[in-house]
Every structure is written in structure tokens, then in C-alpha cells.
Write a protein that holds these residues in place. Structure first.
Motif, PDB file in Angstrom:
ATOM      1  N   LEU A   4      61.741  64.134 129.979  1.00  0.00           N
ATOM      2  CA  LEU A   4      61.756  65.774 130.438  1.00  0.00           C
ATOM      3  C   LEU A   4      60.918  65.885 131.419  1.00  0.00           C
ATOM      4  O   LEU A   4      59.643  65.481 131.335  1.00  0.00           O
ATOM      5  CB  LEU A   4      61.480  66.636 129.268  1.00  0.00           C
ATOM      6  CG  LEU A   4      61.235  67.889 129.521  1.00  0.00           C
ATOM      7  CD1 LEU A   4      62.650  68.808 129.625  1.00  0.00           C
ATOM      8  CD2 LEU A   4      60.885  68.818 128.280  1.00  0.00           C
ATOM      9  N   THR A   6      58.266  68.402 133.266  1.00  0.00           N
ATOM     10  CA  THR A   6      57.432  69.660 132.965  1.00  0.00           C
ATOM     11  C   THR A   6      57.379  70.412 134.105  1.00  0.00           C
ATOM     12  O   THR A   6      57.485  70.003 135.421  1.00  0.00           O
ATOM     13  CB  THR A   6      55.995  69.443 132.259  1.00  0.00           C
ATOM     14  OG1 THR A   6      55.278  68.728 132.993  1.00  0.00           O
ATOM     15  CG2 THR A   6      56.477  68.283 130.914  1.00  0.00           C
ATOM     16  N   GLU A  32      64.664  67.775 137.583  1.00  0.00           N
ATOM     17  CA  GLU A  32      65.226  67.704 136.069  1.00  0.00           C
ATOM     18  C   GLU A  32      65.807  66.410 135.696  1.00  0.00           C
ATOM     19  O   GLU A  32      66.152  65.587 136.684  1.00  0.00           O
ATOM     20  CB  GLU A  32      66.233  68.912 136.151  1.00  0.00           C
ATOM     21  CG  GLU A  32      65.588  70.109 136.263  1.00  0.00           C
ATOM     22  CD  GLU A  32      66.456  71.375 136.140  1.00  0.00           C
ATOM     23  OE1 GLU A  32      67.416  71.364 135.368  1.00  0.00           O
ATOM     24  OE2 GLU A  32      66.232  72.440 136.753  1.00  0.00           O
ATOM     25  N   PRO A  35      69.682  64.600 130.186  1.00  0.00           N
ATOM     26  CA  PRO A  35      69.308  63.965 129.127  1.00  0.00           C
ATOM     27  C   PRO A  35      70.542  62.896 128.551  1.00  0.00           C
ATOM     28  O   PRO A  35      70.376  62.072 128.087  1.00  0.00           O
ATOM     29  CB  PRO A  35      69.257  64.791 127.822  1.00  0.00           C
ATOM     30  CG  PRO A  35      69.812  66.114 128.481  1.00  0.00           C
ATOM     31  CD  PRO A  35      69.714  66.064 129.959  1.00  0.00           C
ATOM     32  N   ASN A  62      61.614  64.311 125.680  1.00  0.00           N
ATOM     33  CA  ASN A  62      62.350  65.440 125.370  1.00  0.00           C
ATOM     34  C   ASN A  62      62.716  65.800 124.009  1.00  0.00           C
ATOM     35  O   ASN A  62      63.535  64.915 123.176  1.00  0.00           O
ATOM     36  CB  ASN A  62      63.755  65.424 126.089  1.00  0.00           C
ATOM     37  CG  ASN A  62      64.537  66.714 126.125  1.00  0.00           C
ATOM     38  OD1 ASN A  62      64.214  67.633 125.028  1.00  0.00           O
ATOM     39  ND2 ASN A  62      65.387  67.126 126.997  1.00  0.00           N
ATOM     40  N   GLU A  64      64.329  67.962 122.294  1.00  0.00           N
ATOM     41  CA  GLU A  64      65.654  68.319 121.992  1.00  0.00           C
ATOM     42  C   GLU A  64      66.548  67.038 121.856  1.00  0.00           C
ATOM     43  O   GLU A  64      67.714  67.080 121.581  1.00  0.00           O
ATOM     44  CB  GLU A  64      66.093  69.298 122.951  1.00  0.00           C
ATOM     45  CG  GLU A  64      65.103  70.699 122.796  1.00  0.00           C
ATOM     46  CD  GLU A  64      65.654  71.758 123.903  1.00  0.00           C
ATOM     47  OE1 GLU A  64      66.868  71.697 124.286  1.00  0.00           O
ATOM     48  OE2 GLU A  64      64.839  72.450 124.112  1.00  0.00           O
TER      49      GLU A  64
END
Length: 86
Positions: A4, A6, A32, A35, A62, A64
Motif C-alpha cells: 500500500l 501511503t 496506488e 492489491p 496493506n 486489508e
């Protein structure tokens, strides 16, 4: 895990060309990482190349997308499959 980028990203453009999976793209404000395409460079390199070149160290795991090395390798294999042509 996928990586990810930031909010500390300075849009320096050095990470995007380093990604072997074309997972990095310019978002609305900062770069970006998709994923579904990020393998942390598993299968390509010993360490994530985007993190190696990032001058502000704004790339992290990341939370998630929890994936272990085997899952990242499976994703790498899916992304690099070449269809058989006759």
C-alpha cells in the motif's frame, strides 16, 4: 500481503516502472497499488522493488490483504501464465 502506498507519497514516479506486475498506477492524488496484482515481487525479485526505490519510504503492507508467501507465489503464477498458442 499486498503493498500500500501511503499519503506520504510525493508522486516522484520512480515506483511505477519498477513493478513487474504493473500493479502501480497514478491514482487521483498519489500513486496506488492494485492489491490483486501486487505480489511484493515474489517470483520476480527477493524484495519489493517499489520499496527499494521509494525515496520517502511510503510503501507498507496493506492490512486489508493478508497473504503469506505461498499465496503471493500463487498470485504470481496466475499473473504470469502465458496462453498456449498454436
Amino acid at each position: 500481503m499486498a503493498l500500500l502506498i501511503t499519503d506520504e507519497c510525493i508522486n516522484c514516479d520512480v515506483c511505477e516502472p519498477e513493478c513487474p506486475n504493473d500493479a502501480i498506477y497514478l491514482g487521483t492524488e498519489i500513486y496506488e497499488i492494485d492489491p490483486a496484482r501486487c505480489t511484493e515481487c515474489v517470483g520476480h525479485h527477493d524484495e519489493p522493488q517499489c520499496k527499494v526505490v521509494c525515496p520517502v519510504e511510503c510503501i507498507e503492507l496493506n492490512p486489508e490483504w493478508p497473504e503469506d508467501r505461498d499465496q503471493l507465489m500463487s498470485k504470481y503464477r496466475r499473473l504470469t501464465v502465458h496462453p498456449v498458442t498454436e
